[in-house]
Design a protein around this motif. Structure first.
Motif, short mmCIF file in Angstrom:
data_model
loop_
_atom_site.label_atom_id
_atom_site.label_comp_id
_atom_site.label_asym_id
_atom_site.label_seq_id
_atom_site.Cartn_x
_atom_site.Cartn_y
_atom_site.Cartn_z
N UNK A 1 22.60 34.75 49.33
CA UNK A 1 23.45 35.81 49.87
C UNK A 1 24.89 35.32 50.00
N UNK A 2 25.08 34.11 50.53
CA UNK A 2 26.45 33.63 50.72
C UNK A 2 27.13 33.41 49.38
N UNK A 3 26.37 32.91 48.40
CA UNK A 3 26.96 32.71 47.09
C UNK A 3 27.43 34.04 46.51
N UNK B 1 30.40 35.40 48.54
CA UNK B 1 31.59 34.60 48.30
C UNK B 1 32.19 34.86 46.94
N UNK B 2 31.38 35.36 46.01
CA UNK B 2 31.89 35.55 44.65
C UNK B 2 32.45 36.95 44.42
N UNK C 1 38.73 43.04 47.09
CA UNK C 1 39.02 44.47 46.92
C UNK C 1 37.76 45.24 46.52
N UNK C 2 36.88 44.58 45.77
CA UNK C 2 35.63 45.25 45.38
C UNK C 2 34.80 45.52 46.62
N UNK C 3 34.67 44.48 47.43
CA UNK C 3 33.87 44.61 48.64
C UNK C 3 34.49 45.67 49.58
N UNK C 4 35.83 45.62 49.70
CA UNK C 4 36.51 46.59 50.56
C UNK C 4 36.18 48.01 50.12
N UNK C 5 36.37 48.25 48.81
CA UNK C 5 36.17 49.60 48.31
C UNK C 5 34.71 50.02 48.46
N UNK C 6 33.81 49.09 48.21
CA UNK C 6 32.39 49.42 48.33
C UNK C 6 32.06 49.81 49.77
N UNK D 1 30.67 32.68 54.31
CA UNK D 1 30.00 32.05 53.18
C UNK D 1 30.47 30.63 53.01
N UNK D 2 31.81 30.45 53.03
CA UNK D 2 32.33 29.10 52.82
C UNK D 2 31.95 28.18 53.96
#
Lengths: 543, 315
Positions: B135-137, B140-141, B145-150, B194-195
């Motif tokens: 999950x963290x990998x 983290x990848x 902006x993708x995550x924000x929009x999703x 994640x990091x």
């Protein structure tokens, strides 16, 4: 007959691949007695000793019967659930390299108090624990003062770290102690002091299991000796009855004329004994320091190494032997002076090209951390030949396998990861790793101190073989007996400077410096000690 | 410890001085100045020259730097060239939102990462470890902006649970409407946690396999105690260093998040100031962010040093 404190019957241990590591060992330990477990490296000494704590390496299966006090630690089906109860409070283990066993993030006083509180019979509060921890420190020959208690492990020297580790063990108040190769890597003087302290400890009550290949120490300390070979007990009895006779003292010092001229004002390794040929490796007035320039750990050391020659380096702990080795290997970068290989400047390791890296190889003691824990030993040894000599992987593996076999590490053992090898086996693998580079200069820093006599012999034989192929060897050791055998010339370091240099036989027969005399005296005392242990209360060198 | 701290702080002050020079030099390298921006083709060169003189832009750079530094030390960051309001006001207004985002993220991230790092480190290779690592990998990848929009698409637009933008909100509103924080913080957490988990996990694994943990076990130290007293101080060191780096990134690099959620934060203000050649604001913001980064790194170094004093020796 009274019931012994610890009883081991028909103990066996099998590795994950089914190899038998220990095959039916019996052992009895009683309070106040020292039992020595001796045998070549890889004979199952450590496996047997750890079984007393109910511990086994990864994948190792124990069976048989081990009873400690009233607790059954190992039963027919392996380690029992009660085993955790004996650790520390009943049986405490002092590992071979105590430096690794100290937590770098904790003050030693805090750890000592914690351990004392953990194992104190009925609590007694913080003050009682503090008192116990101070007593433990005192017993380990360290002053139980606040500034010492507030130090971190890295603020102690190597010899002192051993004492701190011993104090941690003693703070648990154990009824039995397991000492795994105490004194490995200590110089003869410090080792003699340690032997005296351990003898005093033994008289104070706990049962002691001593794992050692140092016959002099076993003779000095042990009441009973058990010899292990390939996991089986091959002999038992008093040290005198079981161990081979002690070597006759060889330190008869001659007097009279020097064959190689009179005493020099300033000792310098000019290499005049063999005027032929140019030096392969030369160091000219080398200075080295750690954190601040000016606080030198090496001053003005010069040496010349010719092809095929072996130069020995001796000196007490802290005299700069390892720093010298690390300078030559390019690992110590804070240095001044010249370092020349074939007359050309030799830079620090990071700036060396592949050929320079191949030509100068370094083997040191305590090599465990230099192996990747996840890859097999043979792969890591073979890698040298691939990287530095451009062999194919298969060729390299073949060469590595043959060399390891020569050193008594069979292919099956070499195919395991480093964690499954004994300390001595890894040491030999590290030597093979360096030798496989076919180096022109091989720097060996105490590489036989973790090896038993027979294995050390194999390594020496290979060193001699390398010299016939014109490899020059710098041999650093505390063991003057081996030194006489391998070294052509000897440098004696003291306090970072060159105390004496000359032909090895001459230096050891007619020492001109105080430092050399001290080393010889300590060696002589070590050999005498095999009879009754003198209760001499000499000064305890604190590292 | 005290000596080490003093040395480290003195070093930080020297770094800060050097940094202010750099900030000044770099901003004076920006093409054009406020006078160019304020006036257009129709204004005469004479007018521009007069304005430059009024703004002090015709002074030699060294003189301008000294004036600027002197004012800064007395707490005066100057006046915005574009709006005319004091720079300190602009900075305070924009940094507040960013600091709040970063602070909330850190407060959630550290305990979560510490616990998960320790637990996965103790059970390396187990099911929980593999799940968390996967999950963290993945998190983290994924770019921010993708995550924000999703997240906006799902939680704001589809489900309508949370507000998707800060437009119209001020920093003061945040405390009364914490819902505003949820989505931006969630995005920031994804990468941060994640990091951090990976660092704490690696630290735990290393410490557990070390000789001292083994010896502590052999001396009968119980498992929980072993973890908390012997393993944790060593295991936390890489995590603390990572935390300082994360802090830098959170303060200076949340631009994407600020842009997506229309947060009036430091990054937005900085971009705006650069675009309008508002040099005093650029300088003040840059210096503040740099100082914050320095502070975080000094703090991390001091904490690491306390946790594992050998760090200093190794350097």
């Amino acid at each position: 007959m009274t019931r012994p404190l610890i009883e081991v019957r028909r103990l066996t241990a099998h590795a994950a691949d089914g190899t038998a590591l220990v095959r039916g060992v019996d052992l009895r330990m009683e309070a106040g007695r020292v039992t020595a477990l001796v045998g070549p490296s890889g004979s199952g000494k450590t496996t047997t000793a750890l079984a007393l704590l109910g511990e086994a390496g990864a994948g190792v299966r124990l069976s048989g019967h081990v009873r400690v006090g009233e607790t059954e630690v190992v039963g027919a089906h392996g380690i029992t659930a009660h085993a955790a109860g004996v650790r520390g409070g009943t049986v405490a283990y002092l590992p071979q390299h105590p430096g690794n066993a100290l937590n770098p993030a904790r003050r030693i006083g805090a750890v000592l108090t914690e351990l004392a509180a953990l194992h104190a019979p009925s609590g007694g509060g913080r003050n009682a624990s503090r008192a116990l921890s101070r007593a433990a420190l005192e017993q380990a020959q360290l002053p139980p003062e606040r500034p010492v208690l507030r130090r971190f492990p890295h603020q102690f020297s190597g010899g002192q770290q051993q004492r701190v580790a011993l104090a941690e063990v003693l703070a648990c108040g154990p009824r039995a102690l397991v000492l795994d190769e105490p004194g490995t890597g200590l110089d003869t003087v410090t080792r003699a002091a340690l032997t005296r302290e351990l003898a005093r400890l033994a008289r104070s009550g706990p049962a002691i299991l001593l794992l050692s290949h140092d016959h002099a120490m076993v003779r000095a300390l042990a009441d009973d000796t058990v010899v292990l070979e390939a996991g089986r007990v091959t002999a038992r009895g008093t040290p005198e009855a079981v161990l081979p006779a002690a070597p006759a003292p060889v330190t008869v010092r001659e007097s009279g004329e020097d064959p190689d001229g009179g005493a020099k004002e300033h000792p310098e390794d000019s290499g005049e004994e063999r005027p032929d040929g140019t030096p392969l490796l030369q160091a000219r007035s080398l200075f080295a320091w750690h954190r601040r320039r000016g606080h030198n750990v090496l001053h003005d050391v010069s040496l010349r190494l010719r092809a095929g020659e072996c130069v020995g380096v001796a000196g007490p702990s802290g005299s700069g032997k390892t720093t010298l080795a690390r300078c030559l290997a390019g690992l110590h970068e804070r240095l001044g002076g010249d370092l020349l290989l074939d007359g050309a400047p030799l830079p620090a390791l990071v700036h060396r090209d592949r050929e320079q890296k191949r030509r100068v190889q370094y083997v040191w003691q305590d090599v465990h951390d230099s192996f990747d824990p996840r890859r097999t030993v043979i792969d890591q040894v073979a890698r040298t030949a691939v990287r530095l000599r451009g062999r194919t992987v298969d060729q390299a593996r073949e060469e590595a396998g043959a060399l390891l076999c020569e050193f008594g590490v069979p292919p099956r053992t070499a195919a395991r990861p480093p964690g499954a090898l004994s300390g001595g086996e890894l040491q030999r693998a590290a030597f093979a790793r360096a030798a496989l580079a076919r180096p022109d200069v091989l720097v060996c820093d105490e590489i036989t101190s973790a090896l038993d006599a027979e294995t050390a012999e194999r390594v020496l034989t290979h060193v001699e073989h390398l010299r016939t192929t014109r490899t020059a060897v710098l041999w650093i050791s505390h063991d003057l007996r081996l030194m006489r055998r391998v070294a052509d010339r000897l440098l004696v370091l003291d306090g970072g400077g060159l105390a004496e240099a000359g032909a090895c036989a001459r230096v050891l027969a007619r020492p001109r410096s105080e430092a050399t005399r001290r080393l010889l005296d300590a060696e002589e005392r070590g050999q005498r000690r095999r009879t009754a242990l003198p209760a001499e209360a000499g000064p305890h060198p604190m590292g | 410890m005290a000596r080490h701290a003093l040395r480290r702080v003195l070093l930080a002050i020297a770094q800060l001085t050097l940094l202010s020079v750099l900030v000044f030099l770099l901003t004076s390298l920006l093409p054009g100045d406020a006078a160019d921006v304020l006036f257009n083709d129709k204004t005469g060169t004479e007018q521009i020259a007069r304005l430059r003189h009024e703004m002090g832009l015709d002074q030699p750079p060294a003189q301008r730097f000294l004036d600027w530094a002197k004012d800064l030390l007395t707490g005066d960051a100057g006046t915005s060239l574009t709006g005319g309001q004091p720079v300190s006001g602009i900075v305070a207004h924009s940094v507040g939102a960013t600091a709040l985002l970063a602070g909330v993220t850190a407060v959630i991230a550290v305990p979560v990462a510490l616990v998960l790092g320790l637990v996965t480190g103790c059970r390396a290779g187990g099911r929980l470890d593999r799940t968390v690592t996967a999950v963290t990998l993945a998190l983290g990848s994924v770019p921010d902006f993708v995550l924000s929009l999703a997240l906006v698409a799902v939680f704001a637009l589809k489900l309508g649970w949370l507000p998707s933008t800060w437009i119209g909100a001020t920093t003061g509103d945040l405390l009364t409407r914490p819902g505003l924080l949820v989505l931006p913080v969630a995005v920031l957490l994804a990468r941060t946690v994640s990091q951090l988990i990976r660092q704490f996990r690696a630290g735990t694994l290393g410490a557990l396999n070390s000789g001292y943990a083994q010896q502590a076990r052999r001396l009968g130290v119980p498992r929980t105690r072993l973890l908390l007293r012997h393993v944790l101080p060593n295991a936390a060191v890489p995590g603390v260093q990572q935390l300082a780096r994360t802090g830098d990134a959170l303060l200076g690099g949340v631009l994407v998040v600020e842009a997506v959620f229309a947060v009036p934060g430091a990054a937005t203000a900085l971009i705006e100031a650069v675009r309008s050649r508002d040099v005093p604001t650029v300088q003040a913001l840059t210096l503040l962010l740099a100082a914050a980064a320095l502070f975080l790194n000094v703090a991390a170094d001091l904490v690491s040093h306390r946790l594992s004093p050998r760090v200093e020796v190794l350097r």
